[in-house]
Every structure is written in C-alpha cells, then in structure tokens.
Scaffold this active site. Structure first.
Site, PDB file in Angstrom:
ATOM      1  N   GLY A   8      81.731  17.076  69.178  1.00 18.99           N
ATOM      2  CA  GLY A   8      82.472  15.335  69.069  1.00 18.99           C
ATOM      3  C   GLY A   8      81.169  14.437  68.426  1.00 18.99           C
ATOM      4  CB  CYS A   9      77.465  14.447  68.997  1.00 23.87           C
ATOM      5  SG  CYS A   9      78.000  14.061  70.954  1.00 23.87           S
ATOM      6  CB  THR A  10      79.043  17.562  65.079  1.00 18.33           C
ATOM      7  OG1 THR A  10      77.563  18.457  65.851  1.00 18.33           O
ATOM      8  CG2 THR A  10      78.643  17.783  63.438  1.00 18.33           C
TER       9      THR A  10
END
Length: 156
Positions: free
Chosen positions: A44-46
């Site tokens: 998700g952060c990527t």
C-alpha cells in the site's frame, strides 16, 4: 497537542533522505503535502508513494512540496526511495516527533493483535504555514489525485 485546520503548523526539523534535513519553517512560501505511511516497502505504501511520484510535476506547478513520513530508519527510507525512484524526500521519524505533532500514531489491529502504528494520513499546509486540509484513515486508491486537486485549488 495536535495540529488543527486553519492554525499554524509548529515548526519541526527532521532527518530525511538524500542526506537532507527538512525544516518546515524553511519551506514557507510553498505549500507542503506531508503524507504519513505505516511502513516503507510494503504494498500500500509503495502504491501511494508511486501515485505521489507520478504527479510530482503537477504538484510543483501548484507550488507544492511533497514529503513522505514513516517511523522507518533512514537506511530503510533511502532504499525505499531508490527502489521506487521517488522524486521527493522521505522523513525518518523513528522518535515519532513529527507523527506526534500530527497525531497519527493510533492503536491498530493486525491479525487479531493490537499495536501502535501510523494511521495513513495526509496533511496540506498552505504557503503561510497553516494547516489547510487533512485526510485521515486514507484509502490509497485515488488519494494522491484528490490531494493534488486540493493543492491546485489552494494555489489558486
């Protein structure tokens, strides 16, 4: 004490990637997007970082600087930035100073266990250094575009 809409965001200085130190007061005159993410190099952060990366030119056209923040160490942040070709700096907030300022450390549940972690959140600071808008409990899909539109509107 946490920031609130329409109020000046207290100055902070934090270690960031690219061997830089971010000082909020030094960014006056520009709008600043600060987005908090739970952990470097996770799916998700990527995706979220990539969405901001791909819109950087549009943010710059709206006089807006992008900063990502997590509790990861500087080495993890550098690796994440390099691997994803992020074109903005990532702040390493191991001591949670910046997280505390924006009140993003929340009790979370993962696999039935509770732990304190970063609640995915984004803040838009105007060119005067006041908090213009905030997004909490962010869902990644479409988020960077929504923030971009708010930044463009704020820039006039």
């Amino acid at each position: 004490m946490s920031v609130s809409i329409g109020q000046p965001v207290p100055d902070f200085t934090a270690q960031a990637t690219g061997d830089t130190t971010v000082n909020l007061a030094a960014l006056k005159g520009k709008q600043v997007v600060i987005y908090f993410y739970p952990k470097a190099s996770t799916p998700g952060c990527t995706t979220e970082g990539g969405d901001f990366r791909d819109r950087k030119a549009d943010f710059e056209a709206a006089n807006t600087v992008i900063l990502g923040v997590s509790r990861d160490g500087i080495r993890a942040q550098e690796n994440f930035k390099a691997k994803q070709a992020f074109n903005f700096e990532l702040i390493s907030d191991k001591d949670e100073t910046v997280c505390g300022l924006f009140d993003v450390i929340k009790l979370k549940k993962l696999y039935g266990k509770e732990h304190l972690g970063i609640e995915r959140s984004t803040f838009l600071i105007d060119a005067e250094g006041k908090l213009a808008q905030e997004w909490r409990k962010v869902k990644v899909a479409g988020h960077a575009q929504e923030v971009l539109e708010a930044a463009q509107e704020l820039a006039g």
